[in-house]
Design a protein around this motif. Structure first.
Motif, mmCIF file in Angstrom:
data_model
loop_
_atom_site.group_PDB
_atom_site.id
_atom_site.type_symbol
_atom_site.label_atom_id
_atom_site.label_comp_id
_atom_site.label_asym_id
_atom_site.label_seq_id
_atom_site.Cartn_x
_atom_site.Cartn_y
_atom_site.Cartn_z
ATOM 1 N N VAL A 150 40.069 36.586 34.414
ATOM 2 C CA VAL A 150 40.221 38.032 34.571
ATOM 3 C C VAL A 150 41.722 38.328 34.493
ATOM 4 C CG1 VAL A 150 39.737 40.036 36.020
ATOM 5 C CG2 VAL A 150 38.197 38.057 36.085
ATOM 6 N N PHE A 151 42.134 38.914 33.368
ATOM 7 C CA PHE A 151 43.538 39.236 33.137
ATOM 8 C C PHE A 151 43.747 40.720 33.408
ATOM 9 C CE2 PHE A 151 46.976 40.414 30.066
ATOM 10 C CZ PHE A 151 48.009 39.765 30.727
ATOM 11 N N LYS A 152 44.748 41.043 34.227
ATOM 12 C CA LYS A 152 44.974 42.429 34.652
ATOM 13 C C LYS A 152 45.165 43.368 33.463
ATOM 14 C CE LYS A 152 47.184 45.122 38.185
ATOM 15 N NZ LYS A 152 47.828 45.061 39.457
ATOM 16 N N GLY A 153 45.729 42.893 32.373
ATOM 17 C CA GLY A 153 45.953 43.729 31.192
ATOM 18 C C GLY A 153 44.681 44.031 30.416
ATOM 19 N N ASN A 154 43.588 43.282 30.660
ATOM 20 C CA ASN A 154 42.337 43.474 29.915
ATOM 21 C C ASN A 154 41.278 44.256 30.686
ATOM 22 O OD1 ASN A 154 43.493 41.945 27.923
ATOM 23 N ND2 ASN A 154 42.260 40.130 28.297
ATOM 24 N N VAL A 155 41.497 44.482 31.972
ATOM 25 C CA VAL A 155 40.489 45.162 32.799
ATOM 26 C C VAL A 155 41.150 46.283 33.594
ATOM 27 C CG1 VAL A 155 39.028 43.102 33.008
ATOM 28 C CG2 VAL A 155 40.762 43.561 34.745
ATOM 29 N N SER A 156 40.316 47.169 34.116
ATOM 30 C CA SER A 156 40.837 48.260 34.949
ATOM 31 C C SER A 156 41.295 47.707 36.303
ATOM 32 C CB SER A 156 39.751 49.315 35.158
ATOM 33 O OG SER A 156 38.713 48.790 35.968
ATOM 34 N N ASP A 157 42.048 48.522 37.026
ATOM 35 C CA ASP A 157 42.519 48.112 38.348
ATOM 36 C C ASP A 157 41.348 47.855 39.290
ATOM 37 O OD1 ASP A 157 45.150 48.263 37.568
ATOM 38 O OD2 ASP A 157 45.486 50.280 38.398
ATOM 39 N N LYS A 158 40.282 48.663 39.184
ATOM 40 C CA LYS A 158 39.114 48.488 40.048
ATOM 41 C C LYS A 158 38.428 47.141 39.784
ATOM 42 C CE LYS A 158 34.591 50.306 41.315
ATOM 43 N NZ LYS A 158 34.162 48.999 41.714
ATOM 44 N N ILE A 159 38.271 46.783 38.521
ATOM 45 C CA ILE A 159 37.637 45.499 38.181
ATOM 46 C C ILE A 159 38.510 44.348 38.690
ATOM 47 C CG2 ILE A 159 36.989 43.977 36.273
ATOM 48 C CD1 ILE A 159 36.108 46.530 34.752
ATOM 49 N N PHE A 160 39.825 44.469 38.537
ATOM 50 C CA PHE A 160 40.736 43.421 39.007
ATOM 51 C C PHE A 160 40.655 43.286 40.530
ATOM 52 C CE2 PHE A 160 44.874 41.380 39.774
ATOM 53 C CZ PHE A 160 44.791 40.356 38.836
ATOM 54 N N GLU A 161 40.546 44.406 41.237
ATOM 55 C CA GLU A 161 40.403 44.387 42.702
ATOM 56 C C GLU A 161 39.054 43.787 43.117
ATOM 57 O OE1 GLU A 161 41.054 48.341 44.179
ATOM 58 O OE2 GLU A 161 43.049 48.446 43.258
ATOM 59 N N ASP A 162 37.995 44.138 42.379
ATOM 60 C CA ASP A 162 36.669 43.571 42.671
ATOM 61 C C ASP A 162 36.683 42.050 42.519
ATOM 62 O OD1 ASP A 162 35.617 46.011 43.303
ATOM 63 O OD2 ASP A 162 34.458 46.244 41.445
ATOM 64 N N ALA A 163 37.365 41.565 41.495
ATOM 65 C CA ALA A 163 37.469 40.116 41.296
ATOM 66 C C ALA A 163 38.189 39.463 42.470
ATOM 67 C CB ALA A 163 38.185 39.808 39.990
ATOM 68 N N ASP A 164 39.145 40.181 43.044
ATOM 69 C CA ASP A 164 39.887 39.662 44.191
ATOM 70 C C ASP A 164 39.047 39.672 45.465
ATOM 71 O OD1 ASP A 164 42.327 38.549 45.092
ATOM 72 O OD2 ASP A 164 42.831 40.446 46.085
ATOM 73 N N LYS A 165 38.101 40.608 45.573
ATOM 74 C CA LYS A 165 37.250 40.714 46.760
ATOM 75 C C LYS A 165 36.217 39.589 46.857
ATOM 76 C CE LYS A 165 37.285 45.764 46.912
ATOM 77 N NZ LYS A 165 36.438 46.945 46.690
ATOM 78 N N LEU A 166 35.872 38.971 45.748
ATOM 79 C CA LEU A 166 34.818 37.950 45.745
ATOM 80 C C LEU A 166 35.168 36.798 46.675
ATOM 81 C CD1 LEU A 166 33.994 37.808 41.930
ATOM 82 C CD2 LEU A 166 32.493 38.650 43.753
ATOM 83 N N THR A 167 34.197 36.398 47.468
ATOM 84 C CA THR A 167 34.350 35.247 48.353
ATOM 85 C C THR A 167 33.417 34.140 47.874
ATOM 86 O OG1 THR A 167 32.663 36.174 49.811
ATOM 87 C CG2 THR A 167 34.952 36.657 50.363
ATOM 88 N N GLN A 168 33.652 32.944 48.346
ATOM 89 C CA GLN A 168 32.830 31.797 47.937
ATOM 90 C C GLN A 168 31.353 32.087 48.179
ATOM 91 O OE1 GLN A 168 33.763 28.099 49.898
ATOM 92 N NE2 GLN A 168 32.556 26.905 48.459
ATOM 93 N N GLU A 169 30.530 31.840 47.153
ATOM 94 C CA GLU A 169 29.077 32.044 47.130
ATOM 95 C C GLU A 169 28.653 33.503 47.056
ATOM 96 O OE1 GLU A 169 26.647 29.822 46.515
ATOM 97 O OE2 GLU A 169 28.249 28.376 46.304
ATOM 98 N N SER A 170 29.591 34.413 46.773
ATOM 99 C CA SER A 170 29.211 35.790 46.496
ATOM 100 C C SER A 170 28.500 35.824 45.148
ATOM 101 C CB SER A 170 30.450 36.692 46.424
ATOM 102 O OG SER A 170 31.037 36.824 47.690
ATOM 103 N N SER A 171 27.515 36.717 45.025
ATOM 104 C CA SER A 171 26.829 36.846 43.736
ATOM 105 C C SER A 171 27.468 37.977 42.951
ATOM 106 C CB SER A 171 25.332 37.082 43.942
ATOM 107 O OG SER A 171 25.112 38.221 44.719
ATOM 108 N N PHE A 172 27.618 37.745 41.638
ATOM 109 C CA PHE A 172 28.257 38.745 40.793
ATOM 110 C C PHE A 172 27.861 38.521 39.336
ATOM 111 C CE2 PHE A 172 31.083 35.174 40.547
ATOM 112 C CZ PHE A 172 31.785 35.258 39.354
ATOM 113 N N SER A 173 28.163 39.502 38.522
ATOM 114 C CA SER A 173 27.976 39.342 37.080
ATOM 115 C C SER A 173 29.335 39.479 36.419
ATOM 116 C CB SER A 173 27.000 40.376 36.527
ATOM 117 O OG SER A 173 27.564 41.658 36.545
ATOM 118 N N VAL A 174 29.471 38.815 35.292
ATOM 119 C CA VAL A 174 30.706 38.910 34.522
ATOM 120 C C VAL A 174 30.321 39.111 33.061
ATOM 121 C CG1 VAL A 174 30.958 36.406 34.207
ATOM 122 C CG2 VAL A 174 32.961 37.860 34.069
ATOM 123 N N THR A 175 31.030 40.010 32.414
ATOM 124 C CA THR A 175 30.842 40.261 30.996
ATOM 125 C C THR A 175 32.151 39.920 30.305
ATOM 126 O OG1 THR A 175 29.268 42.023 31.437
ATOM 127 C CG2 THR A 175 30.294 42.022 29.270
#
Length: 182
Positions: free
Chosen positions: A49-74
């Motif tokens: 997840v590169f900050k220049g390729n995604v919005s600030d919200k997506i970059f923050e969401d990636a930072d919020k993820l903790t071990q074993e959190s479920s998520f999707s990535v495109t």
């Protein structure tokens, strides 16, 4: 429409945009770039997840993820021999499905009693998954051997101690009862 794929099928989607669903195995960060290791039961893949390729919200969401959190990535599938699994996802979107709180099994030494008490979480580790895959292959080979020779699988009920009688009397009663009918 982007196809939902499994990590084990990434080789069929090189250069294409896909969506993966799974759990966060590990995460590391270096300023404007985050590396998320996603696991989906079929393997592991690194998502960049590169900050220049995604919005600030997506970059923050990636930072919020903790071990074993479920998520999707495109993102776009790329070949990367240095990455776990040999591929990586150049992420364009990250969506949190559920955040995991206080995952108790961390990369430190735990006692066997603690791991047994948390077996439902312990089986998510790479070593336990490898053991389960080997066990499944052995069981399948045995089943295939007997199936090819016309055997039928029969699973008898398990004899266990009862609250009202001990194991010795339960087993003794079953043997005596069986002898009466022979």
């Amino acid at each position: 429409m982007r196809p939902k794929v499994y990590i084990s099928d990434l080789e069929l989607h090189i250069g294409k945009e896909v969506t993966l669903y799974g759990w966060l195995y590990n995460k590391r960060s270096s300023g404007k770039i985050k590396f998320l290791i996603l696991r989906d039961g079929s393997g592991y893949v690194q998502c960049v997840v590169f900050k220049g390729n995604v919005s600030d919200k997506i970059f923050e969401d990636a930072d919020k993820l903790t071990q074993e959190s479920s998520f999707s990535v495109t993102g776009i599938v790329k070949v990367e021999p240095r990455s776990v699994g040999g591929y990586e996802i150049d992420a364009t979107d990250v969506k949190i499905i559920a955040l995991a709180n206080d995952y108790p099994i961390t990369p430190k030494e735990h006692g066997i009693e603690f791991l047994i008490d948390n077996r439902h979480l312990w089986v998510r580790s790479k070593r336990q998954v490898a053991i389960l895959k080997i066990r499944a292959r052995v069981v399948k080979a045995i089943r295939d051997f007997f199936d090819s020779r016309g055997f039928i699988l029969f699973d008898p009920p398990i004899i266990t101690p009862n609250a009202c009688e001990g194991t010795s009397t339960l087993l003794k009663w079953n043997i005596l009862n069986l002898e009466k009918h022979i």
